[in-house]
Enzyme design. Sequence first.
Site, mmCIF file in Angstrom:
data_model
loop_
_atom_site.group_PDB
_atom_site.id
_atom_site.type_symbol
_atom_site.label_atom_id
_atom_site.label_comp_id
_atom_site.label_asym_id
_atom_site.label_seq_id
_atom_site.Cartn_x
_atom_site.Cartn_y
_atom_site.Cartn_z
ATOM 1 N N ASP A 220 38.761 44.330 43.307
ATOM 2 C CA ASP A 220 37.528 44.270 42.521
ATOM 3 C C ASP A 220 37.814 44.503 41.031
ATOM 4 O O ASP A 220 38.581 45.407 40.687
ATOM 5 C CB ASP A 220 36.595 45.381 43.046
ATOM 6 C CG ASP A 220 35.197 45.292 42.498
ATOM 7 O OD1 ASP A 220 34.513 44.285 42.750
ATOM 8 O OD2 ASP A 220 34.765 46.244 41.805
ATOM 9 N N GLU A 281 39.960 39.609 41.767
ATOM 10 C CA GLU A 281 38.679 39.193 41.203
ATOM 11 C C GLU A 281 38.790 39.465 39.714
ATOM 12 O O GLU A 281 38.688 40.603 39.269
ATOM 13 C CB GLU A 281 37.517 39.998 41.793
ATOM 14 C CG GLU A 281 36.183 39.452 41.339
ATOM 15 C CD GLU A 281 35.203 40.489 40.811
ATOM 16 O OE1 GLU A 281 34.021 40.148 40.672
ATOM 17 O OE2 GLU A 281 35.581 41.637 40.507
HETATM 18 C C1 NOJ Z 1 32.415 42.847 41.372
HETATM 19 C C2 NOJ Z 1 31.727 42.867 42.696
HETATM 20 O O1 NOJ Z 1 31.891 41.620 43.300
HETATM 21 C C3 NOJ Z 1 30.298 43.216 42.413
HETATM 22 O O2 NOJ Z 1 29.484 43.040 43.539
HETATM 23 C C4 NOJ Z 1 30.241 44.635 41.914
HETATM 24 O O3 NOJ Z 1 28.913 44.935 41.535
HETATM 25 C C5 NOJ Z 1 31.139 44.811 40.692
HETATM 26 N N1 NOJ Z 1 32.413 44.195 40.862
HETATM 27 C C6 NOJ Z 1 31.360 46.270 40.407
HETATM 28 O O4 NOJ Z 1 32.178 46.836 41.398
#
Ligand code: NOJ
Length: 563
Positions: A220, A281
Site C-alpha cells: 500500500d 501500489e
Molecule cells: C491505498 C488504498 O488502496 C486505499 O484504499 C487506502 O485508503 C489508502 N491507500 C491509504 O492506506
Amino acid sequence: MTDFSSDLTADTTEPTEWWRTAVIYQIYPRSFADANGDGTGDLRGVTSRLDHLRDLGVDAIWLSPFYVSPMADAGYDVADYRDVDPQFGTLDDADALIAEAHRHDIRVIVDLVPNHTSDEHAWFRAAVVSPPGSPERGRYLFRDGRGESGELPPNSWRSVFGGSAWTRIEEADGSPGQWYLHLFDSRQPDLDWTNPEVREEFHDILRFWLDRGVDGFRVDVAHGLVKAVGLPEWDHGQELLEGATAGGERPPMWDQDGVHEIYRGWRKVLDTYEDRMLVAEAWVEPAERLARYVRDDEMHQAFNFAFLTSGWRAGALREAIAGSIEANDSVGAPSTWVLSNHDVVRHPSRLSVAPDGGLVNGIGSDDPQPDEEIGLRRARAATMLMLALPGSTYLYQGEELGLPEHTTLPDEVRQDPAWFRHHGEVAGRDGCRVPLPWQAGAPANGFSTTGRSWLPQPDSYTRYAADAQAGIEGSTLELYRAALRIRRERRTAACTLAWAEGYDDSVVAFNLPEARVLVVTNLGSEPVRLPEHAAPLLSSEPLDEHGNVPADVTVWCSVPGAS
Ligand code: NOJ
C-alpha cells in the site's frame, strides 16, 4: 459474446515465474461473501466461494486488509499486523483460506500497509503518552507546531482525504502538544521510515505471513514511505490518490529516492523463500519513474494506473500500453494492467460518463448518472483489450459480473473517510465497495445468509447476480471465463505485442505473433473491417452481419503465421 474457440488445444504449462503472466483477482473481504450473517464479509465467506474463482480461471487472489483494525479506513488502518480482525474471523480462518486456495491452485497475496498504522496500534498508543523526543515518538513523524505557542501545523501539507495532514495531540499533562503527520486520515499516523526499528518490524511482519504460506504482498502507498528531509513546504492541494507529479515538481511526500533501499531489503527477505512476489501500489508518473520500483532487486510488479486512467480514448490507451511495456522491458519486469479496484469508480460506470478517464472520487446522486448500457458495452470491450495484453492482469471482485458502481447510495450509509474529510463534497469510494450479488433474489442476493449487508445493494444487482449469469451465453461472467480460458490456452500473456497497421486512429489493434492472435478494439463510431485471414475467436459483443467490428467492441482473432 461470440466464442469460436473450441478448436484450441490446451497448453496449461505454468511459466517458472508465475507472476509474470498471472491473472490476480482482488478480494475486498468486507464485501465478497459473508459466512456468519452479520452483514460484513469474512474469510470463511471467501473460502466458501473459491470454486467460483477456480471456475473463472484466475491464478491468484489479492486480499485487501483483514488485520485487526478500528476500520477508520476500512482496514487500511492496521492496529495489529499479525492478527485477523474478529469481523473477518481468526488466524485459523486465514490459515484455512490459504490452504484451501492452494488446493484450488490459486495463490494468495495479502495487503501490507507500511506507510501508516492505525492510531490504535500499540506503538501509537505508546507514542502519545510518551514525551516529545522519546523513542516511542520516534517511530512516527511528530513535530512541534509553528506559531507563538505551536498552534499552527508544522507545514502546509494536505491529507489525501482532505484537510490538513497534521493533527495536534494533547500531552500526558493535558497541555496542547506536538503534531503528528498523517498523509491519509487522522487515525492513520505515518511511520518514520528513517527509524531502523520500523524497518526491522516490517521485515518481521513479512516473515510472519511468508511463514504462513502467502505467495506475495500488495504494498500500500509504496511511493509514500520516505519523505524529503526537513519536510519542506508543499502548497499544492492533494487529490485523492493523485499521481506523484504536480506541475512537473515531485512532491516531497511521494516517490522519494530513499524508498528503493527499503524494497531492496524486502526483496532479500522474499528471496529466502520460493516463488514469492511484491506488487507496488505506487501512483507514480512517468512510466520510467514507476519502473524504478520493479528493477530486478526490488519489487516484481507495480500497478499500472496510467492504463486505468486512460478512459475510453484510443490514443491515450495506445500511449499507456506502449509506454508501460517499454519502461518495464527496460528493467526486465512484466507490465501489469488494471481497470477497477476498491478506490476507483467501477469501469462500467466510469467509461460511460468519463471518456477522459477521470472520476476516481466516486459518483453521488447529484452527479450526472452513468449510462448503464453503454458503460457495460465499453467495459466488456475494455476488459477484453486488457486481458489480451502481455503481462499480468488484476481483476476487481464483481467485475466478472459487469457490476456497475452504486451511484445513489444514501449519505447516511457512507463510510469512506474521504467523504467525511471532504465534508460531503466528493462521494468517495463506497459505491465500488458494495457487497457482491451471488444469488438473484435471495436476501442481499446471497451475499449473506441473513440478508444483512453493510452497504445496501442497488436494485439492479439482482440482474447481475452470479447465478443468473452462469452458463448463460453472452453473459459477462461467461465472457470473462472464455477470455481467461483462451488467454491460458494460447499463452497470450507471454507474447510480444506488435501494433497492427492500417487501422484508423480510433482503433487499438495489435498482434500477438507467438499466439497467432490479432486483437482489435473499436473505440470509434464506424464498424471496422477485419482482415480476410482473421478468424474470430471471441468478441465482447456479436460482430455485425458483415463480420465487421461494431463500435465499442473488442474481438480476438486467430490469424495464420508461424507458431
Ligand atoms: C491505498 C488504498 O488502496 C486505499 O484504499 C487506502 O485508503 C489508502 N491507500 C491509504 O492506506
